[in-house]
Design an enzyme around this catalytic site. Structure first.
Site, short mmCIF file in Angstrom:
data_model
loop_
_atom_site.label_atom_id
_atom_site.label_comp_id
_atom_site.label_asym_id
_atom_site.label_seq_id
_atom_site.Cartn_x
_atom_site.Cartn_y
_atom_site.Cartn_z
N ARG A 46 -26.31 -56.32 -82.43
CA ARG A 46 -26.16 -56.55 -80.99
C ARG A 46 -25.52 -57.92 -80.80
O ARG A 46 -25.30 -58.65 -81.76
CB ARG A 46 -27.48 -56.39 -80.22
CG ARG A 46 -28.76 -56.72 -80.88
CD ARG A 46 -28.90 -58.15 -81.29
NE ARG A 46 -28.68 -59.07 -80.19
CZ ARG A 46 -28.29 -60.33 -80.30
NH1 ARG A 46 -28.04 -60.86 -81.49
NH2 ARG A 46 -28.11 -61.10 -79.26
N GLY A 47 -25.26 -58.27 -79.53
CA GLY A 47 -24.52 -59.51 -79.26
C GLY A 47 -23.06 -59.13 -79.06
O GLY A 47 -22.51 -58.36 -79.88
N ALA A 48 -22.46 -59.65 -77.99
CA ALA A 48 -21.13 -59.17 -77.57
C ALA A 48 -20.07 -59.16 -78.70
O ALA A 48 -19.50 -58.11 -79.01
CB ALA A 48 -20.67 -59.98 -76.37
N ARG A 89 -22.43 -49.06 -75.53
CA ARG A 89 -23.07 -50.01 -74.61
C ARG A 89 -22.03 -50.42 -73.54
O ARG A 89 -20.86 -50.60 -73.88
CB ARG A 89 -23.60 -51.24 -75.36
CG ARG A 89 -24.74 -50.87 -76.33
CD ARG A 89 -25.48 -52.07 -76.84
NE ARG A 89 -26.30 -52.69 -75.81
CZ ARG A 89 -26.87 -53.89 -75.95
NH1 ARG A 89 -26.70 -54.58 -77.05
NH2 ARG A 89 -27.61 -54.40 -74.99
N GLN A 196 -34.97 -61.33 -78.21
CA GLN A 196 -33.89 -61.82 -79.08
C GLN A 196 -34.05 -63.31 -79.38
O GLN A 196 -33.64 -63.78 -80.45
CB GLN A 196 -32.52 -61.57 -78.44
CG GLN A 196 -32.10 -60.12 -78.38
CD GLN A 196 -32.46 -59.47 -77.07
OE1 GLN A 196 -33.44 -59.84 -76.43
NE2 GLN A 196 -31.69 -58.49 -76.66
N ASP A 237 -21.65 -62.00 -72.10
CA ASP A 237 -21.24 -60.64 -72.45
C ASP A 237 -19.96 -60.22 -71.73
O ASP A 237 -19.22 -59.37 -72.22
CB ASP A 237 -22.37 -59.65 -72.14
CG ASP A 237 -23.49 -59.84 -73.14
OD1 ASP A 237 -24.33 -60.74 -72.92
OD2 ASP A 237 -23.50 -59.13 -74.15
N ASN A 247 -24.73 -62.21 -68.65
CA ASN A 247 -25.39 -62.51 -69.93
C ASN A 247 -26.80 -61.93 -69.88
O ASN A 247 -27.20 -61.33 -68.87
CB ASN A 247 -25.41 -64.02 -70.18
CG ASN A 247 -25.82 -64.35 -71.61
OD1 ASN A 247 -25.33 -63.76 -72.57
ND2 ASN A 247 -26.75 -65.28 -71.78
N LYS A 248 -27.53 -62.09 -70.94
CA LYS A 248 -28.88 -61.50 -71.04
C LYS A 248 -29.73 -61.79 -69.82
O LYS A 248 -29.70 -62.90 -69.29
CB LYS A 248 -29.54 -62.05 -72.31
CG LYS A 248 -30.92 -61.54 -72.61
CD LYS A 248 -31.04 -60.04 -72.60
CE LYS A 248 -30.11 -59.35 -73.58
NZ LYS A 248 -30.05 -57.88 -73.34
O1 MRU Z 1 -28.58 -57.02 -75.48
P1 MRU Z 1 -27.94 -57.99 -76.45
O2 MRU Z 1 -28.91 -58.55 -77.43
O3 MRU Z 1 -26.72 -57.39 -77.09
O4 MRU Z 1 -27.47 -59.17 -75.52
C1 MRU Z 1 -26.83 -60.26 -76.11
C2 MRU Z 1 -26.59 -61.39 -75.20
O5 MRU Z 1 -26.78 -61.32 -74.00
C3 MRU Z 1 -25.98 -62.59 -75.80
O6 MRU Z 1 -26.45 -63.75 -75.21
C4 MRU Z 1 -24.47 -62.48 -75.58
O7 MRU Z 1 -24.00 -61.28 -76.11
C5 MRU Z 1 -23.74 -63.59 -76.16
S1 MRU Z 1 -23.49 -63.32 -77.86
C6 MRU Z 1 -22.60 -64.51 -78.60
#
Ligand code: MRU
Length: 348
Positions: A46-48, A89, A196, A237, A247-248
C-alpha cells in the site's frame, strides 16, 4: 534500507507483506498479475507510489507470461490486466499514472511486434521502480532543510520506504535530515483504523534507529499545545491542480490543528501524485473501505453489533492549510495553481 518493499524476480514479484508487520517480516511472492492485484486490494502492499510500482510489475508479469505471438491478442490480454489494476484502489493517482505508462507501450505493439513490447513492458516497470527511489531521495534533499536541530516532527500514516519503491516521501525528508547528522524527535500518529503509523512507520523508524514516539491520533493537539511539535510532514495520494491534497484519513484534522497552533504543515510527494486534470480536491475519488475495519480491531469485535460505522480511507486537506509541497523538483509554494502547473510544464 534494511528491507525491500518490492522486487522484480523475473518469474514473480516479491513484496514485503505489510499486513504481517511488525510481528513478522514475511515476503509474499506473486506469480501472476491477479495475485498482484489481490495484494494491492488487501493492502499487502500500500502507499501511493508503491501501488503504482506493484501495478506496473503485475502488468509486466502478465506480458512475460503471455505466450501469444499475435500483436492484437497479446495487446488485448495485457489491456485486460491494466483494467484489473485500475480497479484495485481508487484514490492514489500514482496507480493510474503507472498503468498509463504501461498502456502507452502497448500502442506500438502492432508496429514493433510482441517480443519487443514484452521486453519494453518489463523495462518500463523496472524504470518506474528505479525512478521512484531516485525521486524520493530528491524529495529528501529538498525537504531536509525544513527540519532544525532539536525539532519535534509529526507525521501521519506511512509515507516511508514501505509506501514507495524505497526511501519514502515524508519519511524520506526525515531520513535525509538524519543522514546530515541532525538530531530531532519524530511523533508518529497511530493512524486508525488500519494503524499504518503504529505498525509501519514506527517499525521503519525503529529499524533506522531514529528517535520516535508513538501517539494515538487524538493526542496530536496536546503535543502541539505543549510546544513539542515544530513541523508536520505527511505524504499524499492525489494532489489536485489547486493544491488540495488527498491523504490518509486524519490528515485534514492535523492540518487544522497545525494552523491553529502556528505550526508549518508540509506535504511530501513526487510529481506522479499530481493530478492537474482536477480543478480542486472536491473531484478526488475517496475510497470507502469495509466498516469492519472500524467496528473490529484486527478481527476482534470492539463495537456493539448493529451499530452504524463510516470508513472513508482518505480525506482532503484544503490548499489554504498547506505551507508547501515538497517534490523532486523543489518545494512548491503558493499560489499552488500557478506553481504546480509551472513545474509540470518547465522541464527544469
Ligand atoms: O491506505 P494506504 O495505506 O495506501 O494510504 C497511504 C497513505 O495515505 C500515504 O500517506 C500516502 O500514500 C503517501 S505514500 C508515500
Amino acid at each position: 534500507m534494511k528491507f525491500k518493499t518490492i522486487e522484480w524476480k523475473d518469474d514473480r514479484v516479491r513484496m514485503l507483506d505489510q499486513r504481517k508487520l511488525p510481528q513478522e517480516v514475511r515476503y509474499l511472492d506473486c506469480r501472476n498479475a491477479s495475485s498482484v492485484a489481490q495484494a494491492i486490494r488487501t493492502m499487502a502492499i500500500r502507499g501511493a507510489p508503491a501501488i503504482g510500482v506493484a501495478a506496473a510489475m503485475g502488468i509486466a508479469l502478465a506480458a512475460r507470461k503471455n505466450r501469444s505471438t499475435h500483436p492484437r491478442i497479446f495487446a488485448k490480454a495485457v489491456e485486460k490486466v491494466c483494467r484489473e489494476m485500475r480497479e484495485t484502489r481508487p484514490t492514489a493517482v500514482n496507480l493510474f499514472w503507472a498503468v498509463g505508462r504501461m498502456e502507452k507501450i502497448l500502442e506500438d505493439v502492432e508496429r514493433d511486434g510482441v517480443e519487443k513490447a514484452r521486453k519494453r513492458l518489463v523495462r518500463e516497470a523496472l524504470q518506474i521502480l528505479e525512478t521512484d527511489i531516485e525521486v524520493n531521495r530528491k524529495i529528501g534533499m529538498y525537504g531536509k532543510h525544513l527540519i532544525k536541530e532539536g525539532n519535534g516532527v509529526l507525521t501521519h500514516c506511512n509515507a516511508g520506504a514501505l509506501a514507495t519503491g524505497g526511501f519514502g516521501t515524508a519519511l524520506g525528508v526525515i531520513y535525509a535530515a538524519r543522514d546530515e547528522g541532525k538530531r530531532f524527535e519524530v511523533f508518529v500518529d497511530e493512524t486508525r483504523p488500519m494503524l499504518q503509523g503504529c505498525r509501519l512507520t514506527a517499525w521503519e523508524l525503529v529499524q533506522e534507529k531514529i528517535p520516535a514516539t508513538l501517539i494515538t491520533d487524538s493526542m496530536a493537539g496536546v503535543l502541539m499545545r505543549k510546544g513539542l511539535v515544530h513541523l508536520v510532514v505527511v505524504g499524499a495520494d492525489r494532489i489536485a491542480g489547486n493544491g488540495d491534497t488527498a491523504n490518509k484519513i486524519g490528515t485534514y484534522g492535523l492540518a487544522v490543528l497545525s494552523k491553529s497552533h502556528g505550526i508549518p504543515f508540509y506535504v511530501a510527494a513526487p510529481t506522479s501524485t499530481l493530478d492537474l486534470s482536477l480543478v480542486s480536491g472536491e473531484e478526488i475519488p475517496i475510497e470507502e473501505r469495509s466498516v469492519a475495519e472500524v467496528t473490529h480491531f484486527r478481527g476482534f469485535p470492539v463495537a456493539p453489533k448493529g451499530v452504524k460505522a463510516f470508513n472513508p480511507a482518505f480525506d482532503v486537506t484544503p490548499h489554504s492549510l498547506i505551507h508547501g509541497i515538497i517534490t523532486e523538483k523543489g518545494i512548491i509554494r503558493k499560489p499552488f495553481k500557478r506553481n504546480l502547473k509551472g513545474i509540470m510544464t518547465n522541464p527544469k
